[in-house]
Structures are given as C-alpha cells and as structure tokens.
Write a protein that holds these residues in place. Structure first.
Motif, PDB file in Angstrom:
ATOM      1  N   ASP B 310       0.821  -1.207   0.000  1.00 20.79           N
ATOM      2  CA  ASP B 310       0.000   0.000   0.000  1.00 20.79           C
ATOM      3  C   ASP B 310       0.857   1.261   0.000  1.00 20.79           C
ATOM      4  O   ASP B 310       1.750   1.421   0.842  1.00 20.79           O
ATOM      5  N   GLY B 311       0.592   2.118  -0.966  1.00 19.75           N
ATOM      6  CA  GLY B 311       1.297   3.397  -1.023  1.00 19.75           C
ATOM      7  C   GLY B 311       2.627   3.320  -1.730  1.00 19.75           C
ATOM      8  O   GLY B 311       3.271   4.331  -1.966  1.00 19.75           O
ATOM      9  N   PHE B 312       3.040   2.106  -2.092  1.00 17.66           N
ATOM     10  CA  PHE B 312       4.324   1.957  -2.769  1.00 17.66           C
ATOM     11  C   PHE B 312       4.116   1.656  -4.255  1.00 17.66           C
ATOM     12  O   PHE B 312       4.544   2.430  -5.121  1.00 17.66           O
ATOM     13  N   LEU B 315      -2.561   1.013  -4.245  1.00 20.71           N
ATOM     14  CA  LEU B 315      -3.279   1.282  -2.996  1.00 20.71           C
ATOM     15  C   LEU B 315      -4.031   0.012  -2.623  1.00 20.71           C
ATOM     16  O   LEU B 315      -4.683  -0.606  -3.472  1.00 20.71           O
ATOM     17  N   ALA B 327      -9.997   5.542  -2.426  1.00 22.66           N
ATOM     18  CA  ALA B 327      -8.684   5.256  -3.000  1.00 22.66           C
ATOM     19  C   ALA B 327      -8.613   5.744  -4.443  1.00 22.66           C
ATOM     20  O   ALA B 327      -7.641   6.400  -4.849  1.00 22.66           O
ATOM     21  N   SER B 330      -8.396   9.490  -4.640  1.00 18.44           N
ATOM     22  CA  SER B 330      -7.090  10.063  -4.318  1.00 18.44           C
ATOM     23  C   SER B 330      -6.165   9.966  -5.531  1.00 18.44           C
ATOM     24  O   SER B 330      -5.342  10.858  -5.756  1.00 18.44           O
ATOM     25  N   ASN B 334      -4.599  13.130  -7.913  1.00 16.85           N
ATOM     26  CA  ASN B 334      -3.168  13.305  -7.672  1.00 16.85           C
ATOM     27  C   ASN B 334      -2.336  12.630  -8.765  1.00 16.85           C
ATOM     28  O   ASN B 334      -2.025  11.444  -8.694  1.00 16.85           O
ATOM     29  N   LEU B 337       0.999  11.104  -7.633  1.00  9.01           N
ATOM     30  CA  LEU B 337       0.859   9.793  -6.981  1.00  9.01           C
ATOM     31  C   LEU B 337       0.681   8.698  -8.034  1.00  9.01           C
ATOM     32  O   LEU B 337       1.283   7.628  -7.955  1.00  9.01           O
ATOM     33  N   SER B 340       4.112   7.945  -9.517  1.00  8.71           N
ATOM     34  CA  SER B 340       5.088   7.242  -8.679  1.00  8.71           C
ATOM     35  C   SER B 340       4.638   5.803  -8.446  1.00  8.71           C
ATOM     36  O   SER B 340       5.445   4.869  -8.510  1.00  8.71           O
ATOM     37  N   LEU B 341       3.365   5.594  -8.208  1.00 14.58           N
ATOM     38  CA  LEU B 341       2.883   4.224  -8.007  1.00 14.58           C
ATOM     39  C   LEU B 341       3.095   3.403  -9.281  1.00 14.58           C
ATOM     40  O   LEU B 341       3.494   2.242  -9.236  1.00 14.58           O
TER      41      LEU B 341
END
Lengths: 359, 372, 243
Positions: B310-312, B315, B327, B330, B334, B337, B340-341
C-alpha cells in the motif's frame, strides 16, 4: 388522472378533459389532485406534485397476482393519501392495514357525499377517521338488516362481525360465534385460523390478553405458531402488554391496530415490532423513517437500502433505485433479486404507458 | 516418452462444447504454460478435464486432452474417476478444497483460497481444512500461487516436510505487457479500468457503486469494464439494468477482450481497479496492470496482498464501496501519486516475470520425474 | 392455566361419558366393566331409567359422577347432550371418550388409547364403528349399512375455553360438539364394536317399529334404511379379532 387521447364522447359533458402525458408535465404544480389506478403511473403523478393522491384499488386477475405485482399495488395503496375501492373484499383487507380507506360501491348513493367530504377533510389536513367510521356504520347496518331478513349465515355474520370489530363493539363476538357455528353446520371445517382465531383479536381489543393468547394458542398448530405462543406468553409474564396486544393484532392480520398499539407504546422493543408490521403491508415510507430513527437496533443493515431503492423506483428515480439496491446487495448478494423486481416494474410501466398511449 | 497427467476441472471450452479451443480463463492459461514447461523437459503433457459436453479426446498444440463426462455424476466423483484413470505421474490442478482420492506422491496446485468469504459457514471452512490436511498427507508437493495458502497449511494443518508446500506466485510476461509509450496526461479524460469478469467474487458490486459516485464527482473520468458476463445470471441482469439508462452512460464502456487485446486496454487506462471480495490468488489481471505501469487500487484479499504494498506500488484497501471510492479519488486527484505508483508497479512486475516462473516449475517437475 | 399447555403431550386423564336409559338387562354392565380397565373416570347421565340401571352404574368405582333425571328428556336431545357434556367437563379431563351403552372398543384400540391421547398434534380421534347383527360374531355390510367405511369421532381432547357448540335440535344431535371438526383430528383404523343391532329378530322388529313411530316420514333418516332392518338375509361378514 386522465391522460391519453382516448377521451370518451361524453367526457366533455362530464367536465372531463383528457390530458396527454406531454401536457401533464406542463400543468401547474400543486394545483391538481391525482387519481391513480395503476402503480406504474405514480412516477407521472409526481410530475404535477398533486395536492392529493387517490389510489383506486381494484381486484385484479388471478393470473396477475404474483407476489411482485401484489407488492406494487400494495405500495401504491400505502403511498396514496386516500384509497378507494369498489370491491368489498379489498376494502375490508385495506381497513385492516391503512388509516385512509374509503369504500366506493357502484350502487350506494351515500358514498358520493362521503367522498367529497373525505377529500375536503384530507385537503384541510384533517383525519379521515370520522368518514371511515361512518362507512363502517353503514356497512354494519346493511348486514344487520340482511341478518334480520335471512337469519344466520356464515358470510353475512362474518362480515357483520368484522365491521363491529372495526367499530370496536363487543357484539362482534356474538356474530363471529354465529358465523363459526354456521361454518360447522355446513361442514366448512377448515376455518380454525380464518374464523376461530379472530376471537383472539377481539379479546385483545377488549383488553383480555390472557383469553386472547389462549384462543391463539388453540389455533397454533405449526412449530412457527407455537413459538409465537411462547413469545406471547413471555410478554404477558413480563407485563409487556403492548407487545402482546400488538402481536395478537398482527397475527390476525390487523396491522392497523397493531401499528396503533406500538406507536403508543414506550416499550424499548416497540420499534422493531413496528418494522415487522410496516413491511408486510408495504408502508415503506414509515418503515424507512423508523429505521433511520432506530438504526442501532436493527441487524439488517441492508433493509434501509432496499426500502430506499423501492421508494425511488416508485418515484421514477431509476438510477437512484438501482444504486440503493446494489448497496443492499453489497451486504448480501442474494438481494440482487430486487433488481429483477425493478426490471418487472419497468416492463409493467412500459405496458401501462403504452396502453394509454395507443388505446 | 514419459507422460505427465494434469488433472483439472477446465481446459478446453467443454462448457459450451468447443473442445477445439482453450477456454479463456486464468486457470487455462496457467495450464497451457505449465504444459510448455513439461514439453521442454522432454515429457508429454496429458490434460484430463471434466466435460459438460460428453467424453472426448483431442490434441491441441501438442497437448493431448481427455474429457470426462460429468453431466450425470457429481464433480468430485468425476474428478476421482480421472484420478484413477490417469497414469502414475499426476499433477492435481483443481479441487484442493474437496475430498480427492490422490495418488500418493503426486503434485498438487492451489490457485488461491476460494473459501475466504467472511460469510461462509464455519462447517464449510472446517470441511475444507480436513480436505487440505488429506492433500498434505498424500501429495509429495503442493505448489501455491500465493503465500496465504502456505500460511493456511501451516496454521491449520500438520505435515512433516517444511517444503511440502512451495510458494510459486503467478507471473506476467513483462516483455509483452509494457507501459504505453504516449504521455497520458495530455488527454483531458482519465480512464479507470476494471479488468475482470462481471462477477460477484471479483467485486463488481462495490465497483459499480464506486463508479456511480466517481462519475458524478469527476466529469472527466471514464470507466471501462473489460470482462465477460456470465449469461443468464441475476448479476448480469443487474449489470445491464445499471448500465442501460445510466445518467453517465457515455462515460462507461463495457467490452470483453481476448487475451491478445487486453494489453491495449491496460495501455489506454490511467488507473486499474481489482476490487475482489473473495477467492483470489496472485491475479493475472493485477500482474498485467502492474506490468503496464498502472497505479492499481486493489482489495486486500487473498494473493493480492503478495503483489501490492500500500502506497508503494498501488493502494491496498478493503473491498467496500467507500474504501474503493476514496482510494480511486485520491489517484484521480493526484497525478504525481499516479506516476510514482505506476513506476514502482512496473518494477514490481519484473520480480514476477514469467521466465522466473518457468525456471522454478522446471526444477519442481524434474525433481518429480526423478522420484520413484 | 398457562396457555402453552393447551395440548398436553403426557399425563392426560381420560374420562368416559355415557347417556343411559333402561340398560340394566343389556350390555351396560359389560361396557362399564370394559371401560373400568382403560379410562380414569366415568360420567353418566341417566335419562329417567325405570329399571336397575342407576344401581348398576353406582356399583362401578370409576363412575365418579351420575346425574339422575326424574323425567325423561329424550325428546329434548340437545339438552341431554349439553347436560352430559358439562358434567363430564367438570371432571377436568384431558380427554373425553363418548360411549354408548352398547359400544365396545376392540383390544387393540384399548392398548393404543394412551398413545392416542398423550400427544400434542391432534385434538380428536375417529374410529371405525361396526354394526354387529343378530349376534356378536358378524357385522352387517351392504349399501345401507356401512358406517364402518367412514370414521366416527368419539374421542376428543378437552380444551378449556374452546368454543363448544351443539346444534339446538330435538333429535340427531351429534354426541360431541360440532366445533371439534375445526380442530385437527386423527383418523385411526382402530375398531369399535356396536352391539345395538346384535339382538333377536323380535327385538329388531321392535326397534323397527320405534323408528317408524318416531320418524314416520323419514325426515331424520332414510325410510329405506328403516325398512332394511327387517331384511331376511342381510349380508353379514364374520368379525376377526386382531392381536
């Protein structure tokens, strides 16, 4: 509400003007009353925000009486401000369910005045109790007259007992006795639940709950019924007379008195009992309000979504209805079955509107 | 040439009588790839499958397939008949949760735990535990596609060899499933992809609910449902009713793709959602989405927990309407985000490359063939 | 009484109820002897007997209640039935067995009696009654005499507070309240021997005359059946006792 282009030649003379579905949307809001004969017209009725909605409940073909269709018609009755019917069978059934039922037989002149008076009362925001009483009186007098003329007859005595019961009179019992005796003499023996059990509602209404529970116990033959007896007995032992009384009414299909009793009760469980009375007679609006109030007490979290979905469907809010049904299904996917109900509703609506359009 | 029998409930499309075609599901793809490994080792794969369209024998791309009629009997009985009739080297690829008469010393595969619905009865779950214990006692090795079955065995059953259960996660061809080359942020529209079948266990209901809210909140969001429906089911009826007169119908797309076309669907999308409720291994869809560099909103169910941190690289949430909606929102809001994910997603996929999977299976099969 | 005990599944008391009139020289003694073996109490209404009936009744210890009418109420049958019913109910029975002074339950029926009443599923039991003819070895069976082809309700649960109703008629009033028909019952294959017709030719003729006198136009029953009492060769079937 009359709409479609199928006005009859004498409609003009009667001051009836047909309105098309398109014109309907152009009528001034809040100026008209609506008379609906089919639940599928309810979404159209919302368009004009009528001051009063009168539902005409008529007998339908046996072939039409699937549970789903019964539900749609039940919902229409529960949603209306007044329910009218020319079928005495439906009338009596409705009197045991709702507070706003009027009989509209084709051959009784007096019903005309009762009608205008009742509608006026309703428009003034007054209760229609007095008009319901007046009609029960008239019906009771009608059958008393018959009884005097032809003597004891199971159906006449039963109807008479029913009206006396609605009027809260103790003579209901003696007419029910006569009816039960005639059933026996004529060897219509399968009437323990239909006839004898009714004594328990009468005892309950008179406040003799011990006797009422006893009568019900005599008619309790299945495991389910016997477990109801144990519950009733426990209520009596605990002094929770409101619950016992309401349950006895409910077990006799007298939802109106059951609901009335529970609304006046301060028993902490009265709410969940009320819910059980609202649902089978399709009083979903009240059920939903209640659910929102007693949210914590109900384990069935999906129920509010189901009720909301059904009410949305009735108002023609299709997407909202589907969303609410899906929410219920997210808690228990078997509830997806309600989507089939919506599909049926749409089919019936198409048929009903099509018939009006093409007639 | 030595034969290896692979027992499964499904391979060719015997549901619809198309036994000359491989059915388009994850299990079937897995067995196709596994047969390839068997062939590379100089053995002949024979797939024994249940058939709702009568017994049959056929050969597809060098794989012999034998269908066993299961219309009249119950499936477990039919499966046990296959077990009795297949040769002495068998890989059991279905029904790990059922009472199967295993040939001692065979190999089993668990494609994921399918009894993990919170609402299933304790009786059902303890029956399964008994049947898994039976499998552990009879089989030489059980290959599990996720760590959850491994933990289940250790927590619920007893066995002497710590390597009785081997973790071998599903894989993705990272050369095939690659990120789109065009810069997505140039488009006005944001595409959310649900790359699964329209089914309850895959979380279609919370997905539809979240979709209603997303479409209402974000006018630039479009949602694609890329998966088959199960004909004649209540769920399909519900899905079509929902879709039918949806107020945002123009921003919803429903389409079923072939395996070959799926790549394009991933590449067109900005976000993938895997909202599974239960019965999930290391999902091919999730691996493919990762491999295509998509930020994934995934349910914290079954083998998905092995893939997403999660978050890496995505989600990870409970499969409820609210959590899924939050989720996705978000991510919608973003872009940073998402980027990066997505980057870490692609890196994660490399750890699950199909070459690694093949190598590990080769070792397992070779060891199996050498054993008496 | 608690409502949940409307139907007791064990420990039910059984009261037999009889209405008698001048039975001393017939089957009464045997009937009472027989009942003594399987009921708990016997309640009797004597309709102004002029023979030793009352004395005979009193000689049985289980006869707990005996109402003697000084004047016959035979022509007001409804009143008689009600009198006996109320008297029997006063014994607070679990079950009531309505017996005539010439009816005998077969051994098997007596053996099953407690099983029949100690249950909570049904409230009455029907038996097969057989009309014995000319003696106690054969019963009559033909078009007009086939009461054994249907069931006769003679054993009922007493449920305090239930609605009990006898039609107000002078003749042919049912022996038990009609309203039992609404309650669930059990139709057994157990048999009852009725000896009312197991009499000599002369007595049969006297019975025929009594019927014709009471109902000359066949308003209550069928004249054809009354006449068949005199049939010279009625179809008789031998009775077989069962173990």
């Amino acid at each position: 509400m009359f709409f479609g282009a199928d006005g009859k030649p004498d409609d003009d003379a009667n001051g009836i003007r047909p309105v098309s579905l398109l014109d309907l949307a152009r009528l001034n809001r809040g100026e008209y009353g609506a008379v609906v004969t089919s639940p599928y017209l309810l979404p159209c009725v919302r368009l004009i925000q009528p001051r009063i909605v009168i539902a005409i409940a008529e007998r339908r073909d046996e072939a039409d009486s699937s549970e789903t269709l019964r539900k749609f018609h039940g919902l229409m009755a529960a949603q209306a401000d007044l329910i009218a019917t020319s079928s005495e069978k439906i009338y009596l059934e409705m009197c045991f369910r709702y507070d706003h039922v009027l009989y509209m037989p084709n051959d009784i002149e007096e019903s005309g005045t009762v009608w205008t008076e009742a509608i006026s009362a309703k428009l003034r925001g007054e209760s229609t109790d007095v008009w319901m009483h007046r009609q029960w009186e008239a019906q009771a007098a009608f059958y008393r007259n018959w009884h005097e003329r032809i003597g004891d007859h199971e159906t006449i005595c039963y109807l008479l007992a029913s009206y006396q019961y609605l009027l809260g009179r103790s003579s209901a019992k003696s007419y029910l006795s006569l009816s039960f005796e005639q059933m026996m003499i004529k060897e219509f023996t399968d009437c323990l639940r239909t006839h004898y059990r009714f004594f328990s509602a009468m005892d309950a209404k008179e406040g003799d709950l011990e006797a009422a529970v006893r009568v019900y116990a005599i008619t309790a033959l299945t495991d389910e019924e016997r477990s109801r007896v144990r519950v009733l007995q426990a209520y009596l032992d605990q002094g929770r007379t409101d619950l016992a009384k309401a349950e006895l009414f409910r077990l006799n299909d007298d939802y109106r008195n059951a609901i009335g009793t529970l609304l006046r009760s301060d028993d902490p469980e009265a709410g969940s009992h009320l819910l059980r009375c609202y649902l089978p007679v399709y009083r979903y609006q009240e059920a939903l309000q209640l659910l929102e109030r007693i949210r914590k007490q109900t384990p069935e979290r999906y129920l509010a979504d189901l009720l909301r979905g059904t009410l949305d469907m009735l108002s023609g809010k299709r997407h909202e209805a589907i969303h609410a049904f899906l929410r219920a299904a997210a808690k228990d996917w078997l509830l997806l079955g309600h989507m089939a109900e919506l599909e049926r509703w749409e089919l019936e609506t198409e048929f009903a509107l099509g018939r009006h359009r093409h007639a | 040439m030595r034969e290896i029998g692979i027992l499964t409930h499904s391979f060719t499309d015997a549901y619809n009588g198309n036994t000359d075609k491989i059915y388009g599901g994850g299990l079937e793809r897995y067995l196709y790839d596994l047969s390839g490994v068997v062939k590379e080792l100089g053995c002949r794969p024979v797939i024994h499958q249940l058939s709702a369209s009568g017994s049959f024998r056929t050969e597809l791309e060098g794989i012999r397939v034998i269908g066993y009629d299961c219309k009249q009997t119950n499936l477990v009985e039919a499966f046990n008949r296959m077990s009795a009739e297949a040769g002495d080297k068998i890989v059991y690829s279905s029904f790990i949760w059922e009472p199967i008469d295993y040939k001692q010393g065979s190999i089993g595969i668990c494609h994921g735990i399918n009894w993990d619905h919170p609402g299933f009865s304790p009786e059902h779950k303890s029956n399964v535990a008994r049947n898994v214990q039976n499998a552990l006692s009879r089989l030489k090795r059980i290959v599990s596609v996720d760590s959850h079955f491994v933990t289940f065995c250790r927590a619920v059953c007893s066995f002497d060899d710590p390597e009785r259960v081997v973790l071998l996660p599903n894989a993705v061809d990272t050369e095939e499933y690659v990120p789109a080359d065009k810069e997505k942020s140039e488009r006005d529209c944001l595409r959310i992809l649900y790359p699964r079948r329209i089914s309850i266990e895959r979380g279609i209901v919370p997905m539809m609910l979240a979709a209603d809210r997303l479409l209402a909140s974000y006018p630039h969001v479009a949602i694609e449902f890329a998966g088959e429906v199960i004909e004649d089911s209540l769920l399909t009826k519900a899905f079509r009713l929902w879709l039918g007169a949806h107020p945002h119908r123009n921003r919803i797309r429903h389409q079923a793709y072939t395996f070959a076309q799926m790549k394009t669907a991933y590449q067109r999308a900005d976000i993938a959602v895997i909202p599974t409720i239960f019965s999930e291994g290391t999902s091919f869809s999730c691996l493919e989405a990762l491999s295509c560099g998509l930020p994934v909103v995934s349910a914290n169910v079954g083998g998905l927990n092995d893939l997403i941190i999660d978050g890496f690289n995505g989600l990870l949430v409970s499969p409820t309407e609210d959590k899924i909606y939050e989720a996705i929102s978000s991510l919608v809001e973003n872009e940073q985000l998402r980027r990066s994910l997505g980057r870490e997603a692609r890196a994660t996929a490399r750890a699950f490359d199909k070459a690694i999977w093949k190598r590990k299976w080769r070792t397992i099969i070779a060891d199996f063939m050498e054993s008496p | 009484m608690r409502n949940e005990t409307v139907r007791k599944a064990r420990g039910n008391r059984l009261t037999a109820m009889l209405q008698v009139r001048n039975e001393a020289d017939k089957h009464l003694e045997a009937v009472l002897q027989d009942l003594t073996d399987f009921v708990d109490e016997i309640v009797i209404v004597d309709d102004a007997s002029t023979d030793g009936t009352v004395k005979l009744c009193r000689s049985f210890a289980k006869v707990s209640k005996l109402i003697e009418l000084k004047q016959s109420s035979f022509h007001r049958e409804w009143e008689l039935r009600l009198l006996l019913w109320n008297a029997a109910c006063e014994t607070k029975p679990g079950w009531l067995l309505s017996v005539d002074a010439d009816e005998f339950y077969e051994d098997k029926a007596k053996a099953w009696m407690r099983t029949l009443i100690d249950q909570d599923e049904y409230d009455w039991v029907g038996f097969r009654f057989f009309d014995f003819w000319g003696g106690t070895t054969h019963y009559r069976e033909d078009r007009l005499w086939q009461i054994h082809r249907r069931h006769t309700r003679s054993l009922v649960r007493y449920i305090p507070g239930y609605y009990y109703f006898f039609p107000r008629m002078d003749h042919h009033v049912p022996r038990l309240p009609l309203t039992y028909a609404a309650l669930p019952g059990f139709l057994s294959e157990l048999r009852v021997k009725h000896y009312g017709w197991a009499v000599s030719q002369e007595e049969l003729y006297r019975k025929y005359l009594r019927y014709m006198e009471r109902d000359p136009n066949g308003e209550w029953g069928s004249l054809e059946q009354y006449r068949s009492i005199l049939d010279e060769n009625p179809n008789l079937v031998p009775w077989k006792e069962e173990a």
